[in-house]
Scaffold this active site. Structure first.
Site, short mmCIF file in Angstrom:
data_model
loop_
_atom_site.label_atom_id
_atom_site.label_comp_id
_atom_site.label_asym_id
_atom_site.label_seq_id
_atom_site.Cartn_x
_atom_site.Cartn_y
_atom_site.Cartn_z
N THR A 1 -24.39 3.27 32.61
CA THR A 1 -24.65 2.54 33.85
C THR A 1 -24.20 1.09 33.67
O THR A 1 -24.48 0.49 32.62
CB THR A 1 -26.15 2.59 34.21
OG1 THR A 1 -26.53 3.96 34.31
CG2 THR A 1 -26.43 1.88 35.51
N GLU B 1 -32.73 8.80 31.60
CA GLU B 1 -33.87 8.18 30.89
C GLU B 1 -34.85 9.25 30.38
O GLU B 1 -36.06 9.08 30.47
CB GLU B 1 -34.61 7.19 31.79
CG GLU B 1 -33.86 5.91 32.02
CD GLU B 1 -34.01 4.90 30.90
OE1 GLU B 1 -33.23 3.94 30.88
OE2 GLU B 1 -34.89 5.06 30.02
#
Lengths: 266, 416
Positions: free
Chosen positions: B158, B363
């Site tokens: 990201t 995550e």
């Protein structure tokens, strides 16, 4: 340059209309749990003060009369960047009419020390009153300019832009003076910076009661009110939909124009 | 027990909410449609002090707490989840790691620029063959004098093609497994660094997800974070704040789903009345609101634990697991309530559903978080509970680092 900005905490006007509730006894809005904000024009006044401080230096103080929760309004103002704040919070004082409120604020301003400039919003965001600036000026013995969008300093005097219908007036006035602020493109309230918010949270804000300001019951509170609200109501809004017929867009437009004229909208 | 926010937390939430409503929400659909990175909004957020907000003022941050950070991420993601993930990675992983584990020189070099938004941060752990089993990464770092030479490919990064500094994990000793992993600060201008494929995604389309290719990529020794072999500990410690950040993002998306659904249910009329009058719709709204509130409380409690210096690995996992799944249920119900219109791009719930989907994957997947929670519960000697209401043994256990699991699911520990 010392500027005191008087701010009022009100119910957020953006909340859905069906959440507004009135207390039939006190004829006031019920706050219970609703989001509270600084009255919109008072936020413009804070912005005017902060811009002026950025240009000429000095200090900006926020002053608020309100419930203990109005500390949130002072903290918001501190988050925007004002230097210090004072809260007057005493239940009997909150029932004052605008004359009483002006008297309380004038006493608080005298206790802080009369500044070069006293700013208020031009209209109270909840009751719609447009009197606080002039009443405060009267109580403090200051000249007053109303509906101002911008304040500058020129040759030691205030040069203020007063918004009038179809234009503006430039008014010169000597300090100290009181000014009520209207919104325009030049005074859109800034966002608080997170760093200022963190500093604001740590700042001590003195809270005063009636006795701290030497206020007497004859001038303030419900007993001294010269104005009494007789009745309040929430307007019932009805929406009606009408479909106009017509073969062509031109016909439909003509029909619409005629109908709007009939309804005295145009 | 006090559920009140502090003055600072409330003001931060209100400020970010106002900004998100006025400046972010109106752009979100367009940014998504054009897959345009939210460059300007990120700059504005930097001006407000949201970027690097938990970094202490001496390094250019606002010194805010983790609760405030989560509140800000909820509000940003409620308006634009793509911006939310960009901020989350920048704040909760990059800034957090540099501040917690960086040397003084590294803090001075990167944190002020990250807080001002002059550079953006990224975090790069995943590889083509190592996802949940993060310790099996294959990228190597070989020391040559005052440099390391990095070789390998990193995936799903990201902010990867936008970042000015990337926290990148590579093995300095493949034979030692997770004990051979080392963390580096990599600037994209160094020789041997190349941005590979920019991923085309189902959701979060305005965010940047890139592949990074390292071919004898030269990283100076002074850009190593901690000692050789300490990288996995660094990664795991920061994943607690990272997970709370993603939980907050999930709460924000779910809240947007609820608000859109309430609005639509009041306006849409069928069978002569607003569909909000039908119990079938009311139950969906009630379930959504209840789950969102539970997710919010789990998230803020994990953040509050962190702020109090208490272990919060399990709390962060519970928050991330529940919030991400609740957001997906909320998005699915929001589309259902909108009926055919929910399937169109004309209404925002279509975007919310696409944005929510990845929440149970990145995550740490839901499956990994269930493992983390279960292993804590089944730990043979759980330490005393930090919960004020959980006094019995075994309620809310928190453990130290577990040996040899070699995956994201290392329990406890790692807290700096």
């Amino acid at each position: 340059m010392h500027i005191i900005v008087c701010i009022k905490q009100i119910i957020d006007p953006e909340i859905p209309a069906d959440q507004f509730k009135l207390d039939p006894n006190s004829m006031r809005q019920l706050r219970g749990g609703l989001s509270l904000v600084i009255s919109a024009y008072d936020q413009n006044a804070l912005e005017v003060a902060l811009q002026l401080r950025e240009k000429v230096g000095g200090k900006v103080t926020a002053l608020c009369l309100g419930e203990s929760g109005a500390m949130g309004a002072i903290k918001s103002a501190l988050g925007m960047g004002v230097d210090d704040g004072f809260l007057v919070s005493d239940q009997p004082l909150l029932e004052s009419d605008p004359f009483g409120v002006a008297h309380v604020l004038a006493k608080a301003i005298q206790k802080i020390g009369v500044p070069d400039l006293v700013l208020t919003g031009c209209v109270s965001g909840d009751t719609g009153d447009k009197v606080m600036g002039p009443l405060l000026a009267e109580a403090l013995g200051l000249p007053c300019v109303t509906f101002v969008s911008k304040v500058e300093v020129k040759d030691g005097k205030a040069l203020v832009r007063r918004i009038v219908e179809d234009g503006y007036e430039l008014v010169e006035a000597a300090f100290p003076l009181a000014v009520s602020i209207i919104s325009d493109d030049s005074n859109v309230p800034r966002y608080s910076k997170l760093r200022d918010i963190m500093a604001a949270a740590k700042k001590q804000v003195p809270t005063w009661k009636a006795a701290d300001l030497g206020l007497e019951g004859a001038r303030v509170g419900v007993g001294a009110a010269r104005l009494q609200v007789q009745d309040v109501s929430i307007p019932q809004r009805e929406s009606k939909c009408e479909i106009l017929d017509g073969e062509t867009p031109e016909e439909r437009a003509e029909g619409l124009a005629l109908r709007l004229r009939e309804l005295k909208v145009i | 027990m006090n559920f009140e926010l502090t003055d600072a937390q409330r003001l931060i939430r209100d400020t970010v909410r106002e900004f998100a409503d006025k400046e972010l929400a109106p752009l979100a659909a367009e940014l998504d449609r054009l897959k345009r990175y939210p460059e300007k909004p990120l700059q504005r957020l930097a001006e407000l002090g949201v970027l690097g907000m938990t970094v202490p003022p001496e390094y250019g941050g606002a010194g805010a707490d983790t609760v405030s950070s989560c509140l800000a991420l909820m509000e940003i993601s409620r308006a634009c989840a793509s911006t939310g993930v960009a901020v989350s990675l920048h704040n909760t992983l990059t800034c957090e790691i540099i501040y917690r584990h960086g040397t003084e020189a590294q803090r001075r070099r990167y944190l002020p620029a990250l807080c001002r938004g002059q550079i953006l941060g990224a975090f790069s752990l995943t590889e083509p063959t190592s996802g949940s089993d993060a310790a099996s990464l294959r990228t190597t770092a070989t020391r040559r004098g005052e440099q390391y030479l990095l070789n390998g490919t990193k995936l799903f990064v990201t902010n990867g093609s936008r970042a000015g500094v990337i926290i990148l994990f590579a093995s300095t000793d493949l034979s030692r497994g997770d004990k051979g992993i080392t963390a580096f600060l990599v600037e994209p201008s160094v020789p041997g660094f190349r941005i590979g494929k920019r991923e085309e995604k189902m959701g979060l389309r305005a965010s940047d997800t890139a592949e990074l290719v390292l071919e004898d990529c030269q990283v100076p020794v002074e850009n190593r974070i901690g000692e050789e072999g300490e990288g996995f500990k660094v990664a795991l410690s920061s994943l607690v704040t990272g997970r709370a950040g993603i939980a907050a993002q999930a709460v924000g998306i779910a809240q947007a789903c609820l608000e859109a659904s309430v609005r639509y249910a009041r306006e849409r009329r069928q069978f002569g009345q607003p569909i909000a009058e039908f119990q079938a719709i009311q139950w969906k709204l009630a379930n959504m609101a209840t789950e969102i509130e539970a997710a919010r409380l789990l998230t803020l409690r994990a953040a509050a634990q962190k702020d109090r210096g208490l272990p919060c690995t399990m709390e962060a996992s519970m928050a991330k697991l529940f919030a991400s799944e609740a957001a997906n249920r909320a998005a699915a119900d929001a589309v259902q309530i909108h009926g055919g219109y929910g399937y169109l791009q004309d209404f925002p719930v279509e975007r919310y559903m696409r944005d929510a989907r990845v929440l149970t994957i990145y995550e740490g997947t839901s499956e990994i978080h269930r493992l983390i929670i279960a292993r804590q519960l089944l730990s043979p000697s759980p330490p005393p509970s930090p919960h004020p209401w959980g006094e019995g043994k075994g309620e809310g256990p928190q453990g130290g680092p577990e040996e040899g699991m070699g995956a994201w699911c290392v329990r406890g520990g790692g807290e700096p």
